[in-house]
Design an enzyme around this catalytic site. Sequence first.
Site, PDB file in Angstrom:
ATOM      1  N   SER A   1      -2.998   4.971 -14.067  1.00 55.28           N
ATOM      2  CA  SER A   1      -4.008   4.745 -15.129  1.00 55.28           C
ATOM      3  C   SER A   1      -4.500   3.311 -15.270  1.00 55.28           C
ATOM      4  CB  SER A   1      -3.530   5.223 -16.522  1.00 55.28           C
ATOM      5  OG  SER A   1      -3.656   6.620 -16.634  1.00 55.28           O
ATOM      6  N   THR A   2      -3.915   2.369 -14.525  1.00 58.30           N
ATOM      7  CA  THR A   2      -4.283   0.964 -14.786  1.00 58.30           C
ATOM      8  C   THR A   2      -5.438   0.462 -13.924  1.00 58.30           C
ATOM      9  OG1 THR A   2      -2.677   0.037 -13.222  1.00 58.30           O
ATOM     10  CG2 THR A   2      -1.912   0.424 -15.466  1.00 58.30           C
TER      11      THR A   2
ATOM     12  N   ASP B   1       0.891  -1.165   0.000  1.00 55.88           N
ATOM     13  CA  ASP B   1       0.000   0.000   0.000  1.00 55.88           C
ATOM     14  C   ASP B   1       0.929   1.214   0.000  1.00 55.88           C
ATOM     15  OD1 ASP B   1      -1.526   2.172   0.725  1.00 55.88           O
ATOM     16  OD2 ASP B   1      -2.535   1.158   2.384  1.00 55.88           O
ATOM     17  N   ILE B   2       0.860   2.003  -1.041  1.00 52.94           N
ATOM     18  CA  ILE B   2       1.839   3.088  -1.219  1.00 52.94           C
ATOM     19  C   ILE B   2       1.790   4.094  -0.063  1.00 52.94           C
ATOM     20  CG2 ILE B   2       0.443   4.729  -2.582  1.00 52.94           C
ATOM     21  CD1 ILE B   2       2.890   4.868  -4.541  1.00 52.94           C
TER      22      ILE B   2
ATOM     23  N   GLY C   1      -9.635   4.563  -5.464  1.00 54.35           N
ATOM     24  CA  GLY C   1      -8.346   3.926  -5.739  1.00 54.35           C
ATOM     25  C   GLY C   1      -7.215   4.468  -4.886  1.00 54.35           C
ATOM     26  N   VAL C   2      -6.063   4.607  -5.508  1.00 51.53           N
ATOM     27  CA  VAL C   2      -4.892   5.061  -4.758  1.00 51.53           C
ATOM     28  C   VAL C   2      -5.068   6.520  -4.303  1.00 51.53           C
ATOM     29  CG1 VAL C   2      -3.501   5.745  -6.781  1.00 51.53           C
ATOM     30  CG2 VAL C   2      -2.370   4.923  -4.723  1.00 51.53           C
ATOM     31  N   ASP C   3      -5.774   7.298  -5.081  1.00 52.95           N
ATOM     32  CA  ASP C   3      -6.061   8.702  -4.734  1.00 52.95           C
ATOM     33  C   ASP C   3      -6.846   8.768  -3.407  1.00 52.95           C
ATOM     34  OD1 ASP C   3      -6.294  11.445  -5.029  1.00 52.95           O
ATOM     35  OD2 ASP C   3      -7.766  11.358  -6.659  1.00 52.95           O
TER      36      ASP C   3
ATOM     37  N   ASN D   1      -7.026  12.764 -10.443  1.00 56.50           N
ATOM     38  CA  ASN D   1      -7.834  13.188 -11.598  1.00 56.50           C
ATOM     39  C   ASN D   1      -7.638  14.689 -11.792  1.00 56.50           C
ATOM     40  OD1 ASN D   1      -9.849  14.659  -9.991  1.00 56.50           O
ATOM     41  ND2 ASN D   1     -10.370  12.619  -9.232  1.00 56.50           N
TER      42      ASN D   1
HETATM   43  N1  AR6 Z   1      -1.311   1.646  -2.965  1.00 57.42           N
HETATM   44  C1  AR6 Z   1      -0.774   1.345  -4.174  1.00 57.42           C
HETATM   45  N2  AR6 Z   1      -1.477   1.143  -5.283  1.00 57.42           N
HETATM   46  C2  AR6 Z   1      -2.824   1.227  -5.178  1.00 57.42           C
HETATM   47  C3  AR6 Z   1      -3.481   1.551  -3.973  1.00 57.42           C
HETATM   48  C4  AR6 Z   1      -2.667   1.758  -2.833  1.00 57.42           C
HETATM   49  N3  AR6 Z   1      -3.187   2.069  -1.635  1.00 57.42           N
HETATM   50  N4  AR6 Z   1      -4.827   1.578  -4.206  1.00 57.42           N
HETATM   51  C5  AR6 Z   1      -5.006   1.270  -5.496  1.00 57.42           C
HETATM   52  N5  AR6 Z   1      -3.800   1.055  -6.088  1.00 57.42           N
HETATM   53  P1  AR6 Z   1      -6.456   3.834  -9.677  1.00 57.42           P
HETATM   54  P2  AR6 Z   1      -6.161   5.349 -12.187  1.00 57.42           P
HETATM   55  C6  AR6 Z   1      -3.485   0.715  -7.479  1.00 57.42           C
HETATM   56  O1  AR6 Z   1      -7.832   3.424 -10.038  1.00 57.42           O
HETATM   57  O2  AR6 Z   1      -6.420   4.122 -12.995  1.00 57.42           O
HETATM   58  C7  AR6 Z   1      -9.269   7.763  -8.833  1.00 57.42           C
HETATM   59  O3  AR6 Z   1     -10.624   7.807  -8.451  1.00 57.42           O
HETATM   60  C8  AR6 Z   1      -4.559   0.045  -8.315  1.00 57.42           C
HETATM   61  O4  AR6 Z   1      -4.653  -1.337  -7.998  1.00 57.42           O
HETATM   62  O5  AR6 Z   1      -6.190   4.272  -8.279  1.00 57.42           O
HETATM   63  O6  AR6 Z   1      -5.027   6.239 -12.584  1.00 57.42           O
HETATM   64  C9  AR6 Z   1      -8.731   9.126  -9.238  1.00 57.42           C
HETATM   65  O7  AR6 Z   1      -9.338  10.179  -8.507  1.00 57.42           O
HETATM   66  C10 AR6 Z   1      -4.013   0.283  -9.709  1.00 57.42           C
HETATM   67  O8  AR6 Z   1      -2.999  -0.690  -9.997  1.00 57.42           O
HETATM   68  O9  AR6 Z   1      -5.921   5.048 -10.619  1.00 57.42           O
HETATM   69  C11 AR6 Z   1      -9.081   9.184 -10.687  1.00 57.42           C
HETATM   70  O10 AR6 Z   1     -10.420   9.617 -10.891  1.00 57.42           O
HETATM   71  C12 AR6 Z   1      -3.336   1.639  -9.596  1.00 57.42           C
HETATM   72  O11 AR6 Z   1      -3.222   1.907  -8.189  1.00 57.42           O
HETATM   73  C13 AR6 Z   1      -8.939   7.745 -11.143  1.00 57.42           C
HETATM   74  O12 AR6 Z   1      -9.155   6.945  -9.990  1.00 57.42           O
HETATM   75  C14 AR6 Z   1      -4.103   2.788 -10.240  1.00 57.42           C
HETATM   76  O13 AR6 Z   1      -5.495   2.616 -10.039  1.00 57.42           O
HETATM   77  C15 AR6 Z   1      -7.553   7.463 -11.648  1.00 57.42           C
HETATM   78  O14 AR6 Z   1      -7.517   6.175 -12.197  1.00 57.42           O
END
Ligand code: AR6
Length: 172
Positions: A118-119, A11-12, A33-35, A25
């Site tokens: 983005s993934t 978890d980052i 997600g990570v955000d 975003n």
């Molecule tokens: N630590 C590390 N990686 C993570 C964590 C974490 N705690 N949580 C998720 N990931 P995403 P995007 C991974 O959807 O595709 C948001 O709502 C996840 O498994 O977080 O760039 C923003 O506000 C995946 O591999 O980001 C934007 O609206 C990676 O992080 C949108 O999502 C990216 O998944 C951005 O979408």
Amino acid sequence: MPTEIRTLQADITTLALDAIVNAANNSLLGGGGVDGAIHKAAGPRLLEACKQLDGCKTGEAKLTEGFDLPARYVIHTVGPVWEGGKNNEVALLAACYRNSLQLAARHGIRTIAFPSISTGAYGFPLDLAADTALQTVFTALEDNDVFDEISFCCYSAEDLEVYQYMLGPGRR
Ligand code: AR6
């Protein structure tokens, strides 16, 4: 010393580095997600700081403090939404990594971790995203090798396997 490039599954928000990168975003006002995880762990002062930044264009990057996070800074970048590959998505994703590293270098950051931008919600194919991430980082280091350690922080074991394969012997 050359920069150490590593992959890890974590978890980052738990990483005590100079900076972690957020896959945000365009509003920079939080999301899932990570955000979402980063905003939750950093506390409400992060949102207050982000409100001052006036958003962020896709491919660009902006910096805040880390507040309650163990990381000192957060670099917020906005990856492209995957739309089949005809909308400059690869170049925009590369720009996220390049601009994040440039911003980091300007702030004296020497250790930094990227999530797989983005993934998740944005649907970018993982293999292509990992390849783009690694190639862009290696190319950036040819010009500006000021870092001690750059980590690719994968959330799942499956993602980690892809990154490890892409980094593996004989491929770089
Ligand atoms: N630590 C590390 N990686 C993570 C964590 C974490 N705690 N949580 C998720 N990931 P995403 P995007 C991974 O959807 O595709 C948001 O709502 C996840 O498994 O977080 O760039 C923003 O506000 C995946 O591999 O980001 C934007 O609206 C990676 O992080 C949108 O999502 C990216 O998944 C951005 O979408």
